[in-house]
Write a protein that holds these residues in place. Structure first.
Motif, mmCIF file in Angstrom:
data_model
loop_
_atom_site.group_PDB
_atom_site.id
_atom_site.type_symbol
_atom_site.label_atom_id
_atom_site.label_comp_id
_atom_site.label_asym_id
_atom_site.label_seq_id
_atom_site.Cartn_x
_atom_site.Cartn_y
_atom_site.Cartn_z
ATOM 1 N N VAL A 53 -32.950 32.900 35.777
ATOM 2 C CA VAL A 53 -32.637 33.431 36.899
ATOM 3 C C VAL A 53 -33.234 34.861 37.295
ATOM 4 O O VAL A 53 -33.367 34.991 38.207
ATOM 5 N N ASP A 54 -33.187 35.678 36.367
ATOM 6 C CA ASP A 54 -33.893 37.139 36.370
ATOM 7 C C ASP A 54 -35.235 36.921 36.752
ATOM 8 O O ASP A 54 -35.816 37.718 37.621
ATOM 9 N N ASP A 55 -36.040 36.090 36.019
ATOM 10 C CA ASP A 55 -37.300 35.705 36.443
ATOM 11 C C ASP A 55 -37.354 35.217 38.048
ATOM 12 O O ASP A 55 -38.440 35.786 38.498
ATOM 13 N N ILE A 56 -36.706 34.589 38.504
ATOM 14 C CA ILE A 56 -36.621 34.188 39.978
ATOM 15 C C ILE A 56 -36.510 35.665 40.726
ATOM 16 O O ILE A 56 -37.265 35.660 41.736
ATOM 17 N N PHE A 57 -35.709 36.342 40.470
ATOM 18 C CA PHE A 57 -35.249 37.445 41.164
ATOM 19 C C PHE A 57 -36.589 38.445 41.209
ATOM 20 O O PHE A 57 -36.890 38.948 42.366
ATOM 21 N N MET A 58 -36.827 38.615 39.922
ATOM 22 C CA MET A 58 -38.391 39.372 39.930
ATOM 23 C C MET A 58 -39.664 38.893 40.832
ATOM 24 O O MET A 58 -40.018 39.680 41.463
ATOM 25 N N ARG A 62 -41.207 40.811 43.820
ATOM 26 C CA ARG A 62 -42.578 41.252 43.507
ATOM 27 C C ARG A 62 -43.437 40.496 44.866
ATOM 28 O O ARG A 62 -44.264 41.295 45.462
ATOM 29 N N SER A 63 -43.043 39.231 45.250
ATOM 30 C CA SER A 63 -43.507 38.780 46.333
ATOM 31 C C SER A 63 -43.475 39.566 47.688
ATOM 32 O O SER A 63 -44.512 39.740 48.495
ATOM 33 N N THR A 138 -24.497 44.389 41.850
ATOM 34 C CA THR A 138 -25.789 45.386 41.353
ATOM 35 C C THR A 138 -25.766 45.165 39.938
ATOM 36 O O THR A 138 -26.783 44.819 39.379
ATOM 37 N N ALA A 139 -24.661 45.413 39.464
ATOM 38 C CA ALA A 139 -24.430 45.592 37.800
ATOM 39 C C ALA A 139 -24.943 43.937 37.341
ATOM 40 O O ALA A 139 -25.554 43.992 36.270
ATOM 41 N N VAL A 140 -24.691 43.053 37.828
ATOM 42 C CA VAL A 140 -24.751 41.788 37.477
ATOM 43 C C VAL A 140 -26.335 41.234 37.570
ATOM 44 O O VAL A 140 -27.038 40.814 36.986
ATOM 45 N N CYS A 141 -26.839 41.458 38.901
ATOM 46 C CA CYS A 141 -28.157 40.869 39.682
ATOM 47 C C CYS A 141 -29.219 41.875 39.294
ATOM 48 O O CYS A 141 -30.506 41.332 39.438
#
Length: 259
Positions: A53-58, A62-63, A138-141
């Motif tokens: 999930v973190d990779d998706i957020f990143m 970035r996009s 914020t702390a989670v995501c």
């Protein structure tokens, strides 16, 4: 009888003798024990490991940066994101870089969602509900971006205390960018502006440029007229500052030129 009257040449001191101090040995062992426990406690702290999930957020973040800048790095993952953050500062004034970063943050959310949150959620209980809610989100995501985060309490100017703080133990974004200016103009100032103007939540961010920690205080307005973070000198790990010092060893800058 001679044997009975014989005295041993070597005497063994009693434990009660003033020359023997067991307490001193115990104290030394106690200090060593405390030191070992401190080392074990420090080593037990684990860095945050990003997941799927973190990779998706990143990738989404970035996009949006790439769309704003019109350029992308050849480096994959987080390294490419940091390259993009530095590129965002190129050819722009500090104010322009801050405004561009605000646009990137806005692009991450549907416009209607931000308007509804500011209109319906932010006014509840004097802003406490919204502030504490975004602190937890914020702390989670955002640990993929900043590293390990925890929610804590913050003191408000009126004397009350809300559970609306987020403490970043060691900000990965600051550590990897190695630049005070990138931290201030692409993170601190735009994030404060975004939450205040587009979500109706006052926010002050207090980065510590010595240990790379950062304290978020949702519900607290930024200091006016000028933030002390804007006067910070370059980090000792800043490659640009080190190159400048190599060219002119006598140079001593009072603040980061990008801040």
């Amino acid at each position: 009888m001679a044997l009975l009257n014989h005295r041993p040449l070597l005497s063994i001191p009693s434990l009660h003798s003033p020359k023997v101090k067991p307490s001193a040995r115990v104290s030394c062992f106690s200090a060593r024990s405390n030191s070992v426990e401190a080392v074990e406690l420090k080593s037990s702290r684990k860095e945050y490991v990003p997941g799927v999930v973190d990779d998706i957020f990143m990738n989404v973040f970035r996009s949006k940066m790439v769309e704003e800048i019109g350029w992308d790095s050849e480096k994959p993952g987080y390294d490419g994101l940091i390259d993009a953050a530095h590129r965002l500062m190129v050819g722009r004034s500090n104010s322009e870089a801050t405004k561009a970063s605000v646009r990137i943050l806005r692009a991450l959310f549907p416009p209607l969602l931000l308007d509804l949150y500011k209109m319906l959620i932010s006014p509840i209980a004097g802003g406490k509900v919204a502030a504490e809610m975004v602190a937890r989100v914020t702390a989670v995501c955002c640990q993929w971006l900043m590293g390990t985060c925890t929610v804590n309490s913050v003191d408000l100017p009126n004397g009350s205390s809300w559970s609306s703080g987020v403490f970043v133990e060691k900000c990965k974004y600051l550590e990897e960018s190695k630049c005070v200016g990138v931290c201030i103009n692409t993170c601190k100032l735009p994030t404060q502006t975004f939450f205040n103007e587009y979500m109706g939540i006052p926010l002050v961010m207090e980065p510590n440029f010595s240990d790379y920690s950062c304290q978020f205080k949702f519900g607290v307005s930024p200091a006016q007229p000028e933030d002390s973070a804007l006067k910070e000198p370059c980090l000792h790990i800043c490659p640009t500052a080190n190159r400048r010092k190599e060219v002119n060893a006598a140079m001593c800058e009072s603040r980061c030129p990008k801040a």
